[in-house]
Motif scaffolding. Sequence first.
Motif, PDB file in Angstrom:
ATOM      1  N   VAL A 223       9.396  -8.597   0.006  1.00  0.00           N
ATOM      2  CA  VAL A 223       8.992  -8.789  -1.196  1.00  0.00           C
ATOM      3  C   VAL A 223       8.899 -10.370  -1.532  1.00  0.00           C
ATOM      4  CG1 VAL A 223       9.568  -8.639  -3.931  1.00  0.00           C
ATOM      5  CG2 VAL A 223      10.249  -6.895  -2.260  1.00  0.00           C
ATOM      6  N   ILE A 224       7.527 -10.794  -2.206  1.00  0.00           N
ATOM      7  CA  ILE A 224       7.365 -12.028  -2.522  1.00  0.00           C
ATOM      8  C   ILE A 224       7.347 -11.809  -4.131  1.00  0.00           C
ATOM      9  CG2 ILE A 224       5.390 -13.813  -2.737  1.00  0.00           C
ATOM     10  CD1 ILE A 224       4.260 -12.847  -0.070  1.00  0.00           C
ATOM     11  N   ILE A 225       8.181 -12.972  -4.658  1.00  0.00           N
ATOM     12  CA  ILE A 225       8.348 -12.852  -5.968  1.00  0.00           C
ATOM     13  C   ILE A 225       7.547 -14.069  -6.490  1.00  0.00           C
ATOM     14  CG2 ILE A 225      10.392 -11.413  -6.383  1.00  0.00           C
ATOM     15  CD1 ILE A 225      11.771 -14.257  -6.498  1.00  0.00           C
ATOM     16  N   MET A 352       2.285 -17.478   3.071  1.00  0.00           N
ATOM     17  CA  MET A 352       3.603 -16.387   2.789  1.00  0.00           C
ATOM     18  C   MET A 352       2.929 -15.293   2.915  1.00  0.00           C
ATOM     19  SD  MET A 352       6.157 -16.818  -0.363  1.00  0.00           S
ATOM     20  CE  MET A 352       5.966 -18.623  -0.463  1.00  0.00           C
ATOM     21  N   LEU A 353       1.703 -14.761   2.137  1.00  0.00           N
ATOM     22  CA  LEU A 353       1.299 -13.590   2.200  1.00  0.00           C
ATOM     23  C   LEU A 353       0.842 -13.274   3.628  1.00  0.00           C
ATOM     24  CD1 LEU A 353       0.474 -11.326  -0.073  1.00  0.00           C
ATOM     25  CD2 LEU A 353      -1.924 -12.515  -0.207  1.00  0.00           C
ATOM     26  N   VAL A 356       3.205 -11.070   5.901  1.00  0.00           N
ATOM     27  CA  VAL A 356       3.647  -9.889   5.418  1.00  0.00           C
ATOM     28  C   VAL A 356       2.836  -8.510   5.749  1.00  0.00           C
ATOM     29  CG1 VAL A 356       4.624  -8.663   3.409  1.00  0.00           C
ATOM     30  CG2 VAL A 356       4.981 -10.973   3.617  1.00  0.00           C
ATOM     31  N   ASP A 357       3.507  -7.910   6.803  1.00  0.00           N
ATOM     32  CA  ASP A 357       2.791  -6.815   7.287  1.00  0.00           C
ATOM     33  C   ASP A 357       2.826  -5.478   6.191  1.00  0.00           C
ATOM     34  OD1 ASP A 357       1.871  -7.798   9.655  1.00  0.00           O
ATOM     35  OD2 ASP A 357       3.740  -7.281  10.674  1.00  0.00           O
ATOM     36  N   ASN A 358       4.005  -5.284   5.778  1.00  0.00           N
ATOM     37  CA  ASN A 358       4.363  -4.063   4.825  1.00  0.00           C
ATOM     38  C   ASN A 358       5.167  -4.695   3.666  1.00  0.00           C
ATOM     39  OD1 ASN A 358       4.183  -1.522   3.687  1.00  0.00           O
ATOM     40  ND2 ASN A 358       5.895  -1.097   4.635  1.00  0.00           N
ATOM     41  N   GLY A 359       4.853  -5.058   2.447  1.00  0.00           N
ATOM     42  CA  GLY A 359       5.577  -5.422   1.508  1.00  0.00           C
ATOM     43  C   GLY A 359       5.186  -5.190   0.264  1.00  0.00           C
ATOM     44  N   ILE A 360       5.814  -5.691  -0.854  1.00  0.00           N
ATOM     45  CA  ILE A 360       5.385  -5.831  -2.223  1.00  0.00           C
ATOM     46  C   ILE A 360       5.069  -7.271  -2.893  1.00  0.00           C
ATOM     47  CG2 ILE A 360       6.389  -5.195  -4.608  1.00  0.00           C
ATOM     48  CD1 ILE A 360       7.355  -2.756  -3.267  1.00  0.00           C
ATOM     49  N   TYR A 361       4.238  -7.639  -3.698  1.00  0.00           N
ATOM     50  CA  TYR A 361       4.186  -8.681  -4.447  1.00  0.00           C
ATOM     51  C   TYR A 361       4.513  -8.418  -5.827  1.00  0.00           C
ATOM     52  CZ  TYR A 361       1.842 -12.860  -6.837  1.00  0.00           C
ATOM     53  OH  TYR A 361       1.619 -13.971  -7.460  1.00  0.00           O
ATOM     54  N   ALA A 362       5.714  -8.718  -6.378  1.00  0.00           N
ATOM     55  CA  ALA A 362       6.480  -8.676  -7.632  1.00  0.00           C
ATOM     56  C   ALA A 362       5.823  -9.861  -8.684  1.00  0.00           C
ATOM     57  CB  ALA A 362       7.760  -8.145  -7.718  1.00  0.00           C
ATOM     58  N   TYR A 383       2.134  -5.575  -6.618  1.00  0.00           N
ATOM     59  CA  TYR A 383       0.949  -4.817  -5.794  1.00  0.00           C
ATOM     60  C   TYR A 383       1.650  -4.593  -4.312  1.00  0.00           C
ATOM     61  CZ  TYR A 383      -2.138  -6.705  -9.052  1.00  0.00           C
ATOM     62  OH  TYR A 383      -2.810  -6.754 -10.568  1.00  0.00           O
ATOM     63  N   LEU A 384       1.095  -3.638  -3.588  1.00  0.00           N
ATOM     64  CA  LEU A 384       1.624  -3.425  -2.261  1.00  0.00           C
ATOM     65  C   LEU A 384       0.892  -4.518  -1.425  1.00  0.00           C
ATOM     66  CD1 LEU A 384       1.106   0.482  -1.736  1.00  0.00           C
ATOM     67  CD2 LEU A 384       3.147  -0.846  -1.887  1.00  0.00           C
ATOM     68  N   ILE A 385       1.544  -4.976  -0.410  1.00  0.00           N
ATOM     69  CA  ILE A 385       1.058  -5.867   0.400  1.00  0.00           C
ATOM     70  C   ILE A 385       0.709  -5.169   2.030  1.00  0.00           C
ATOM     71  CG2 ILE A 385       1.250  -8.326   1.639  1.00  0.00           C
ATOM     72  CD1 ILE A 385       3.176  -8.835  -0.472  1.00  0.00           C
ATOM     73  N   LYS A 386      -0.528  -5.340   2.477  1.00  0.00           N
ATOM     74  CA  LYS A 386      -0.585  -4.487   3.858  1.00  0.00           C
ATOM     75  C   LYS A 386      -1.339  -5.633   4.698  1.00  0.00           C
ATOM     76  CE  LYS A 386       0.740  -0.458   2.904  1.00  0.00           C
ATOM     77  NZ  LYS A 386       1.997   0.412   3.325  1.00  0.00           N
ATOM     78  N   ASN A 387      -0.773  -5.823   5.610  1.00  0.00           N
ATOM     79  CA  ASN A 387      -1.507  -6.412   6.749  1.00  0.00           C
ATOM     80  C   ASN A 387      -1.946  -8.011   6.284  1.00  0.00           C
ATOM     81  OD1 ASN A 387      -1.320  -4.638   8.742  1.00  0.00           O
ATOM     82  ND2 ASN A 387      -3.222  -3.690   7.889  1.00  0.00           N
ATOM     83  N   GLY A 388      -0.909  -8.569   5.538  1.00  0.00           N
ATOM     84  CA  GLY A 388      -1.045  -9.914   4.913  1.00  0.00           C
ATOM     85  C   GLY A 388      -2.259  -9.897   3.848  1.00  0.00           C
ATOM     86  N   LYS A 389      -2.421  -8.834   3.052  1.00  0.00           N
ATOM     87  CA  LYS A 389      -3.522  -8.915   2.022  1.00  0.00           C
ATOM     88  C   LYS A 389      -2.921  -7.953   0.952  1.00  0.00           C
ATOM     89  CE  LYS A 389      -7.599  -9.545   4.897  1.00  0.00           C
ATOM     90  NZ  LYS A 389      -7.803 -10.988   4.577  1.00  0.00           N
TER      91      LYS A 389
END
Length: 453
Positions: A223-225, A352-353, A356-362, A383-389
Motif C-alpha cells: 500500500v502507498i499512503i 515508489m509507484l 509496485v506490481d500489485n497494490g493499493i494507493y490509499a 485506487y488499485l495499482i497494477k504493474n506500476g500504474k
Amino acid sequence: MEKLIKNALKLAKADYAEIRIQEGVNTSVAYVGKELENIGENTIFGGCVRALFKGGWGFVAFNDIENLPRYVEMACEQARFVGTQESQLAPIPVIHDHVKAKVGIDPADISLTDKQAICNKYNSKILSSRQIQTSNVRYLDSHGTVHFANTDGSFIVQETIFCGISLLAMARDGMNVQQAYYSVGDLQGFSNVQNLEQNVEEVTKRAVDLLTAKPVTGGKYTVIIDPKLCGVFIHEAFGHLSEADFIYENAKMREIMVLGKRFGIDALSIIDDGSMAGEAGYNKYDHEGTPTQKTYLIKHGILTNRLHSRETAAKMHEQPTGNARAVNYAYGPIVRMTNTYMEPRDYTFEKMLSEVDNGIYAIGALGGQTNMEMFTFSAEEAYLIKNGKIQEKIRDVVLTGNVFETLMNIDAIGNDLHIHGGLGGCGKSGQSPLRVGDGGPHVRIQNVVIGGR
C-alpha cells in the motif's frame, strides 16, 4: 492584568502554582444542505488556577477575575488535601514574553456577511451536482489571548488567530451513499479559505465517483499512503503511544516503548514540533510555560524520545518537551501532540509507484480507531495499482494492523512532505477538539491487511 495575577500568586501556599487566563472571540458559519444552520460570534473569558502540594494537584476554573485571590486559595486547599508524596516538576527557564499573532489577512478584517457569502458559494457549488444528496460546509475563526504566570516567576502572553473551513459532499444512488471531505485550518489567516473552488469541485466529484467504484477485495497488499493518511496514521497510531502520561501509567507500554529500541528502517524518523509557526499545532510555549521544540520520537529507525509535561519528565527522569496543553481554560494541561509528522526522504512518488506490481494507493482518512498498538483506518478514496500504474478507483478500503509491525514494513519514504490542520482536532481525556497538525510524505508499506469483500 499582570499585576493582578502576580499579586494573587503571592498568596499561594503550595510547592508550585500557576494561573492561566484566556480571552477571545469566535466566529462560525455552518450550512447543512440548503439551510444556514448557524452563524454568529461569541466571546470567551475565563481562567484557571492549578496548584501542586506534596505531589497532589488542585484545580479551580472561573469566569470572573475579581475573586482571583480566593481561587488561588481554593486550588491550594485542594492540593494540600490530596497531596501525600513528593512534588516532582522538571525545571524550565523563567520566561517573560509577549507572543503576537502574525497572519496575512486577519479574519477580523472580513465582515460576517462576507464570511457567510464564501460559505454559501462553496455550498451551492457542491449542491449543484444532481447526484449530491446533501452537503455540510463549516467555517470557523478565533482570536485568542492566553495570559500565563507561575510561582517560578514566568509571565507569558500568547496571541493566536486560527481560521479554517471544512467541506463535505454526500452522494447517493438508491441505497448506495458515499461521501467526500476536505478541510483546512491553521494559524496563517483568512487567505487559506479563499479560492477553494477547485477543492469544492474535487470533493463533489470524488463523492459522485465513489458511487460507481468497486468494493475492494480483502487481503494483504503493498500500500502507498498519501501525506494526509500518513499524518493521521502517525498521529493516531503512534503519536498517542508517545505521550508520556500514557506510557508512565501503562506497564505494558513501558515494556514496548523502550528508548533505544529499533522501530523501523534507517530512513524512518517521526517528529513532533510545536515550534512550526503558522501550522495548526503551533505554540511558542505550552500551557506550563515550557518552550516548544522539535522532538524526534523516532530518529533513523530508533525510538529516541517521548512527549512530556514537566511532571512526567521529572517522574521519568527525562527532559520536558513543551507538550503540556489544555483545550481551554476550563481544563488543566495534559500531555498532547502539536505538529506530528514523518520526516521526508528522497523517494519520488513516481519511483515508489513504479516498483509496485500489485497494490493499493490509499488517500486521506475518513475515520478510524486505535486500541493500544492496534489500529483501523478507513481511506477516503483508493485506487488499485497494477504493474506500476494507478488503475480503477475502489472503495471501502479499511487498513488494519499492529502499528509496530506496520512501521517495520515501511520500505520507501517520499520527498513530498505536507502538514495538514483542519477544523477537526485531537481528543483525549475529555478535552476536544485541540488544534493539531499532522502529516508526512507519500509512504510505501508492505503486507498491509485490507478489509473488504
